[in-house]
Design a protein around this motif. Sequence first.
Motif, mmCIF file in Angstrom:
data_model
loop_
_atom_site.group_PDB
_atom_site.id
_atom_site.type_symbol
_atom_site.label_atom_id
_atom_site.label_comp_id
_atom_site.label_asym_id
_atom_site.label_seq_id
_atom_site.Cartn_x
_atom_site.Cartn_y
_atom_site.Cartn_z
ATOM 1 N N ARG A 1 -7.229 -1.330 1.452
ATOM 2 C CA ARG A 1 -5.899 -1.559 2.010
ATOM 3 C C ARG A 1 -5.711 -3.027 2.338
ATOM 4 O O ARG A 1 -6.603 -3.693 2.849
ATOM 5 C CB ARG A 1 -5.699 -0.749 3.292
ATOM 6 N N SER A 2 -4.536 -3.534 2.031
ATOM 7 C CA SER A 2 -4.136 -4.858 2.495
ATOM 8 C C SER A 2 -3.413 -4.685 3.830
ATOM 9 O O SER A 2 -3.004 -3.570 4.204
ATOM 10 C CB SER A 2 -3.217 -5.530 1.473
ATOM 11 N N SER A 3 -3.211 -5.771 4.528
ATOM 12 C CA SER A 3 -2.490 -5.703 5.798
ATOM 13 C C SER A 3 -1.002 -5.511 5.541
ATOM 14 O O SER A 3 -0.513 -5.736 4.427
ATOM 15 C CB SER A 3 -2.711 -6.999 6.592
ATOM 16 N N GLU A 4 -0.282 -5.111 6.574
ATOM 17 C CA GLU A 4 1.176 -5.021 6.452
ATOM 18 C C GLU A 4 1.765 -6.369 6.089
ATOM 19 O O GLU A 4 2.684 -6.469 5.263
ATOM 20 C CB GLU A 4 1.791 -4.519 7.766
ATOM 21 N N GLU A 5 1.240 -7.432 6.703
ATOM 22 C CA GLU A 5 1.763 -8.767 6.438
ATOM 23 C C GLU A 5 1.585 -9.136 4.973
ATOM 24 O O GLU A 5 2.509 -9.684 4.337
ATOM 25 C CB GLU A 5 1.050 -9.792 7.329
ATOM 26 N N GLU A 6 0.435 -8.845 4.406
ATOM 27 C CA GLU A 6 0.190 -9.131 2.995
ATOM 28 C C GLU A 6 1.102 -8.300 2.099
ATOM 29 O O GLU A 6 1.609 -8.781 1.086
ATOM 30 C CB GLU A 6 -1.275 -8.864 2.654
ATOM 31 N N THR A 7 1.308 -7.043 2.471
ATOM 32 C CA THR A 7 2.173 -6.167 1.680
ATOM 33 C C THR A 7 3.608 -6.684 1.692
ATOM 34 O O THR A 7 4.262 -6.762 0.644
ATOM 35 C CB THR A 7 2.114 -4.729 2.225
ATOM 36 N N TYR A 8 4.092 -7.056 2.869
ATOM 37 C CA TYR A 8 5.465 -7.555 2.956
ATOM 38 C C TYR A 8 5.615 -8.930 2.301
ATOM 39 O O TYR A 8 6.692 -9.261 1.787
ATOM 40 C CB TYR A 8 5.933 -7.585 4.403
ATOM 41 N N ALA B 1 5.149 0.641 2.330
ATOM 42 C CA ALA B 1 4.876 -0.080 3.574
ATOM 43 C C ALA B 1 5.536 0.590 4.771
ATOM 44 O O ALA B 1 4.941 0.705 5.846
ATOM 45 C CB ALA B 1 5.344 -1.534 3.452
ATOM 46 N N ARG B 2 6.782 1.021 4.604
ATOM 47 C CA ARG B 2 7.440 1.723 5.710
ATOM 48 C C ARG B 2 6.745 3.035 6.015
ATOM 49 O O ARG B 2 6.569 3.398 7.186
ATOM 50 C CB ARG B 2 8.907 1.993 5.374
ATOM 51 N N ALA B 3 6.371 3.750 4.975
ATOM 52 C CA ALA B 3 5.825 5.091 5.177
ATOM 53 C C ALA B 3 4.383 5.067 5.662
ATOM 54 O O ALA B 3 4.001 5.889 6.500
ATOM 55 C CB ALA B 3 5.926 5.890 3.882
ATOM 56 N N PHE B 4 3.578 4.122 5.134
ATOM 57 C CA PHE B 4 2.134 4.195 5.379
ATOM 58 C C PHE B 4 1.545 2.941 6.006
ATOM 59 O O PHE B 4 0.361 2.919 6.339
ATOM 60 C CB PHE B 4 1.406 4.472 4.051
ATOM 61 N N GLY B 5 2.327 1.886 6.179
ATOM 62 C CA GLY B 5 1.790 0.637 6.705
ATOM 63 C C GLY B 5 1.235 -0.212 5.574
ATOM 64 O O GLY B 5 1.697 -0.148 4.440
ATOM 65 N N GLY B 6 0.226 -1.041 5.876
ATOM 66 C CA GLY B 6 -0.417 -1.828 4.836
ATOM 67 C C GLY B 6 -1.092 -0.914 3.830
ATOM 68 O O GLY B 6 -1.731 0.071 4.199
ATOM 69 N N GLU C 1 13.713 -7.558 -13.218
ATOM 70 C CA GLU C 1 13.988 -6.144 -12.959
ATOM 71 C C GLU C 1 12.730 -5.435 -12.500
ATOM 72 O O GLU C 1 12.748 -4.641 -11.542
ATOM 73 C CB GLU C 1 14.537 -5.477 -14.227
ATOM 74 N N ALA C 2 11.622 -5.706 -13.191
ATOM 75 C CA ALA C 2 10.354 -5.063 -12.833
ATOM 76 C C ALA C 2 9.900 -5.495 -11.444
ATOM 77 O O ALA C 2 9.378 -4.680 -10.660
ATOM 78 C CB ALA C 2 9.289 -5.391 -13.871
ATOM 79 N N ARG C 3 10.108 -6.751 -11.104
ATOM 80 C CA ARG C 3 9.678 -7.220 -9.787
ATOM 81 C C ARG C 3 10.576 -6.667 -8.688
ATOM 82 O O ARG C 3 10.101 -6.385 -7.574
ATOM 83 C CB ARG C 3 9.626 -8.754 -9.760
ATOM 84 N N PHE C 4 11.867 -6.502 -8.968
ATOM 85 C CA PHE C 4 12.743 -5.844 -7.999
ATOM 86 C C PHE C 4 12.250 -4.421 -7.736
ATOM 87 O O PHE C 4 12.134 -3.987 -6.576
ATOM 88 C CB PHE C 4 14.177 -5.802 -8.515
ATOM 89 N N LEU C 5 11.955 -3.692 -8.790
ATOM 90 C CA LEU C 5 11.522 -2.302 -8.627
ATOM 91 C C LEU C 5 10.150 -2.227 -7.982
ATOM 92 O O LEU C 5 9.898 -1.336 -7.157
ATOM 93 C CB LEU C 5 11.531 -1.595 -9.983
ATOM 94 N N ARG C 6 9.255 -3.149 -8.312
ATOM 95 C CA ARG C 6 7.948 -3.148 -7.642
ATOM 96 C C ARG C 6 8.126 -3.375 -6.151
ATOM 97 O O ARG C 6 7.461 -2.735 -5.323
ATOM 98 C CB ARG C 6 7.035 -4.212 -8.252
ATOM 99 N N ALA C 7 9.025 -4.286 -5.787
ATOM 100 C CA ALA C 7 9.303 -4.513 -4.362
ATOM 101 C C ALA C 7 9.864 -3.265 -3.706
ATOM 102 O O ALA C 7 9.500 -2.924 -2.568
ATOM 103 C CB ALA C 7 10.274 -5.681 -4.205
ATOM 104 N N LEU C 8 10.770 -2.576 -4.397
ATOM 105 C CA LEU C 8 11.348 -1.341 -3.865
ATOM 106 C C LEU C 8 10.260 -0.312 -3.619
ATOM 107 O O LEU C 8 10.223 0.323 -2.548
ATOM 108 C CB LEU C 8 12.375 -0.794 -4.852
ATOM 109 N N TYR C 9 9.343 -0.154 -4.567
ATOM 110 C CA TYR C 9 8.286 0.838 -4.432
ATOM 111 C C TYR C 9 7.309 0.445 -3.316
ATOM 112 O O TYR C 9 6.879 1.292 -2.520
ATOM 113 C CB TYR C 9 7.537 1.009 -5.751
ATOM 114 N N TYR C 10 6.973 -0.829 -3.234
ATOM 115 C CA TYR C 10 6.067 -1.250 -2.170
ATOM 116 C C TYR C 10 6.724 -1.164 -0.792
ATOM 117 O O TYR C 10 6.050 -0.889 0.207
ATOM 118 C CB TYR C 10 5.548 -2.668 -2.422
#
Length: 492
Positions: free
Chosen positions: A173-180, A153-158, A140-149
């Motif tokens: 900052r990490s890269s977009e690729e690392e964030t995704y 990522a959409r709003a600000f990029g990496g 559950e926590a990892r689902f929500l962490r993914a939702l928040y990230y």
Amino acid sequence: MMNFKHVLLVIIVGVVVAGCSDFLNVDPQSQLTQEAFPTTEEDALQSTNAVYSTLRNWHYHSGGFPILDIMSDDAHKGSSPNDAANTVGPYDDFSHSTTQDGLARWWNALYQGIRRANIVIVKVPNISMDEDLKSRYIAEARFLRALYYFDLARAFGGVPIVTTPEPDLEVPRSSEEETYSLIEEDLMFAMDNLPLKSEYNQSNLGRATQGAAKALLARVALFRQDYEMAETYALEVIDSDEYGLEPDYTDANGEAGEHGIESVFEIGAIATSGAGGNQYANTQGVRGTPNRGWGFNQPSVDLREAFENDDPREDGTIIELGDVIDGIEIIGDGNTPDEVTDDQGNVIRIESYNRKVWIDGTTTNTQFGHNRRLIRYADVLLMAAEALNKNGKPAQALPYLNQVRERAREGNSNILPDITTTDQDSLADIIMHERRVELALEGHRFWDLVRTGRAEDVLGPLGYVPGKHDVLPIPQSEIDLSQGTLTQNDNW
């Protein structure tokens, strides 16, 4: 309904320390230290619940205001002309800046949720407790962490990747690729360890499910233009037979459909401006008479014109002056013009409101009881249709697209005929149009235009600049606090 919602509140709010203090925002009290908490199965539950509570933080919703709709062609700032003209108004014409109101609030709320998720992910594995329940809480926590990230990522990029409860003060900052990559990793874990929606009892409705994780991963994949992955996971949600469409379109976002067949993931709330209420709907509620809120997110004339003739979804999306809903006449706000015209006499603004956040009642408090749907099944069907078409399977895409249209016509065979074309380019345009009218004012349109490369053509006349406005600026306050560790997005 109220009894059920009070049960839901117990699930999601997650009060973690005695009194009204949140242990994540204050110094630990008594023995409740970062070292000592969480240590028990009950602590694990409370810590997991706390991750959900971020969803009902007003700032979680793009800093408090529906700027993603306002930046699209679906809506304007709304409210009375002078209300928040300098703070929210700039999002209407893309004149917002690096210090614009709301950006820092949104950023901080998302990282608050991430920190709460990290506490569960890092500390709960060490608790002696039922192993299946432990895995579920972590998932559950990892689902929500993914939702928040994903929001970040959409709003600000990496963005800075934080995976511990107590990170270094200066995280680059990490890269977009690392964030995704982190987002996808979290969602894969969630899929493998979360139950189906049908496996939860009523007291656990509102928690993340396997279907929610797959649907979110399909959404992420579409944004990344990974259409094979989007097809795979959207179809797995469909084939699970866990979901369907509400017969009445208004119930898809309304009170009667809360945690219903169409809900894949939603934010539970109760009708109070205090703990457990959700101000998202109050911010957009009818202004004036009846007094249901502030009236932001005014549907545009362009959105009205997008609906096909007699499409019932127009009434299910837009509250017009004079409408009577649940026996209440919508009179509106005396300080807001009923209509605004341009120099040629064309109507360019109409006082109106978002029907999808309406909830029965006569006070602002009741408006706080709206359950915001973050993922609903109609969106999953349209994601599947889009991905299948992109993967060269337009004929297979049609049934999913037409399911959405069939529900929308509500038994009237004279409107919204099935789509039959299998020309990929034409079908891509039709699916994008269907997403607009089906999901209007739910925060999807701006991202749909950006990810499909249509934003310049559609939003350019409104002020959108490609290469700049496809992301928001990193809040200047965060750059200042980082002492230069964070760098600003290009062209800001």
